[in-house]
Design a protein around this motif. Structure first.
Motif, short mmCIF file in Angstrom:
data_model
loop_
_atom_site.label_atom_id
_atom_site.label_comp_id
_atom_site.label_asym_id
_atom_site.label_seq_id
_atom_site.Cartn_x
_atom_site.Cartn_y
_atom_site.Cartn_z
N ASP A 210 0.82 -1.21 0.00
CA ASP A 210 0.00 0.00 0.00
C ASP A 210 0.86 1.27 0.00
N SER A 213 4.62 3.17 -3.46
CA SER A 213 5.02 4.35 -4.26
C SER A 213 5.72 5.38 -3.39
N ASN A 249 -2.72 -2.25 -7.58
CA ASN A 249 -3.15 -0.84 -7.58
C ASN A 249 -2.02 0.13 -7.81
N LYS A 250 -0.79 -0.31 -7.49
CA LYS A 250 0.38 0.58 -7.57
C LYS A 250 1.20 0.39 -8.85
N GLU A 253 1.75 3.65 -11.00
CA GLU A 253 2.54 4.63 -10.26
C GLU A 253 3.99 4.17 -10.11
N PHE A 254 4.17 2.88 -9.81
CA PHE A 254 5.51 2.34 -9.65
C PHE A 254 6.29 2.47 -10.95
#
Length: 546
Positions: A210, A213, A249-250, A253-254
């Motif tokens: 979670d 990032s 979910n990341k 962004e990652f």
């Protein structure tokens, strides 16, 4: 002792004890030996009360001078930190950071010692509170103490026997990493972070995923490349669905935050193989989380990679049995459109849209309606007319009111996008045809559509095509339809010319104003007295007659 100090409950003859809390306060204020009220409240059992007391104490601390902090506030913090009950010790954890920066070095040393003690408290709730404030406390400490005190506390809390403490240490890791020079991160932070990423408790691994990032930005590109890429791969393959979903979910962004010089190579070699596996994951939450971000990879990887590697994944997700997965893909189409153009997707897209549009869950149908104007703009008017127009009209007679309402709003947005001429040829005739529908709810939908479309369509279409239908519906047998006619005439009044208002609208409203139904009469009179229609000089009594 505390119970003995409480005032006796004062009850009136009727047993009303609503004034009891005020009586408590009065007794406490009378007593010369009583502790400050907020200090007392910071020790109570009810968590919400404690948290509010700490919040107030934090605000009050800002109003104290450095001298007053040492004389009044810091002793209060020490009393809470040394309290017999765990409740007071948990409250103390939230107060160290607000007084530390403005006290003398001697008092600072005492505060650091108190915080160290609470980090190894026997009660898990206290260690949890200390762990949750570790990052905040680190930010106000001098760098040398961050390296000596905070890192050892961080390491200990990250190895705590309670997973609820360990996961909070992960959160502190972000703050600590941003404070340390790059050369210290590898030795002081990374061993603990690696351990957390492979923790036996899924809740700790979830927290790492979670916060990934934020951790990535805090540790910088080199450590990301060497340490975080393999850790992220493992989280995407984790045995627990919750962890995979948090990591999925990341993904976008990652990938965005990877160093530019070898971003594409890292994604294609290390991340994309994991993403391909997640597309067919057994858990729908994982697939849904991935679907909400995967389209964003197309702007990072470019046209060729998108067509060759990502497009097959998008198409697979568009055929997923879970509506949310299909919906998340459709709602993010604009990312792909920018890179490869919508035509590449349109043929596979259509069956998915049709299926979602007819989904048994009305919220799914609602969501696809909301994306329709976006899709229409991307697909163009010809494709829309050929493939999707019928669908948009079908929503107008859906059995759920929210869908009919959204479909009406959708039509207005489509007219704004494609223009009045398109509306006149394509939409308006179909809408007006519903005025003869045997179902009165569908007849009312005609009126709602006219209300929504009149401004976008303009004066000529509204006056010549829509107004006659509205006027004709004033004779409807159902009172609900008739009073909606009155409301529609008020709504479209500003679009009509004064001649139409005087010769066509006025007589109909006069007739409705003397209708047998009270609601019809009321809304007709409301329309007559509306700012656009009251200039007609109708002479109709404007009072509502009951």
């Amino acid at each position: 002792k505390a119970a003995a100090a409480q005032p006796r409950r004062r009850e009136g003859a009727d047993g009303d004890d609503s004034l009891y809390p005020i009586a408590v306060l009065i007794d406490e204020l009378r007593n010369e030996d009583v502790q400050p009220p907020l200090e007392s409240l910071a020790t109570v059992e009810e968590t919400v009360v404690r948290d509010k007391a700490v919040e107030s104490l934090r605000k009050i601390s800002q109003e104290h001078s450095p001298v007053d902090l040492e004389v009044h506030f810091e002793p209060l913090v020490k009393r809470l930190a040394s309290g017999d009950w765990f409740t007071s010790r948990t409250s103390a954890c939230g107060l160290f950071s607000v007084c530390y920066p403005r006290v003398s070095s001697t008092v600072k040393a005492e505060i650091r010692q108190h915080f160290r003690t609470l980090c190894s408290d026997d009660t898990p709730m206290v260690r949890r509170a200390a762990a949750s404030k570790l990052g905040e406390f680190a930010k106000v400490l001098e760098l040398d103490y961050v390296k000596t005190d905070i890192i050892s506390l961080f390491t200990a809390l990250a190895s705590d026997e309670q997973d609820s403490v360990r996961l909070l240490a992960v959160e502190a890791c972000v703050s600590i990493a941003t404070l340390l020079p790059q050369e210290d991160l590898e030795t002081l932070v990374m061993p603990t972070l690696r351990q957390a990423a492979e923790d036996k408790s899924w809740r700790v691994r979830y927290m790492v995923a979670d916060k990934f990032s934020e951790l990535q930005k805090a540790v910088g590109p080199e450590i990301t490349k060497n340490d975080l890429v393999p850790a992220f791969q493992n989280l995407l393959k984790d045995c627990e669905a919750e962890v995979r979903a948090a990591a999925a979910n990341k993904v976008k962004e990652f990938c965005e935050n990877l160093p530019e010089d070898n971003r594409e190579q890292i994604i294609m070699t290390h991340i994309l193989p994991c993403v391909k596996e997640l597309v067919s994951d057994t858990n729908q939450h994982v697939k849904s989380a991935l679907a909400s971000v995967i389209m964003g990879l197309s702007t990072i990887l470019g046209k060729d990679n998108t067509i060759e590697h990502l497009l097959p994944l998008f198409l697979a997700q568009l055929k997923d049995e879970c509506p949310e997965v299909r919906l998340n893909i459709i709602s993010n189409l604009d990312c792909v459109n920018e890179v490869i153009g919508i035509r590449q997707l349109s043929q596979s897209l259509l069956p998915a849209i049709v299926e979602l549009a007819e989904d048994a869950k009305w919220r799914v149908r609602l969501a696809i309606i909301e994306y329709m104007p976006l899709l229409a703009g991307q697909l163009g008017v010809e494709f829309f007319d050929e493939k999707l127009n019928t669908l948009c009209m079908a929503w107008l007679i859906d059995h759920v009111y929210a869908i009919r309402e959204a479909a009406t709003c959708n039509l207005m947005k489509l007219v704004e996008k494609f223009g009045a001429e398109w509306a006149q040829n394509t939409i308006v005739p179909k809408v007006l045809g519903m005025a003869n529908d045997p179902n009165y709810l569908h007849r009312m939908t005609t009126l709602f559509c006219i209300n929504a479309l009149s401004e976008a369509c303009g004066q000529e279409i509204t006056t010549k095509q829509m107004l006659p239908v509205v006027l004709k519906m004033s004779n409807d047998q159902v009172a609900n339809v008739r009073f909606n006619v009155a409301k529609s005439l008020q709504k479209i009044g500003p679009v009509l010319d004064s001649n139409a208002l005087q010769t066509e609208v006025k007589p109909v409203l006069e007739k409705l104003a003397s209708d047998t139904d009270m609601d019809v009469k009321y809304f007709a009179q409301e329309a007559i007295s509306g700012k656009h229609l009251c200039l007609l000089g109708t002479g109709v009594a404007l009072r509502r007659s009951d």
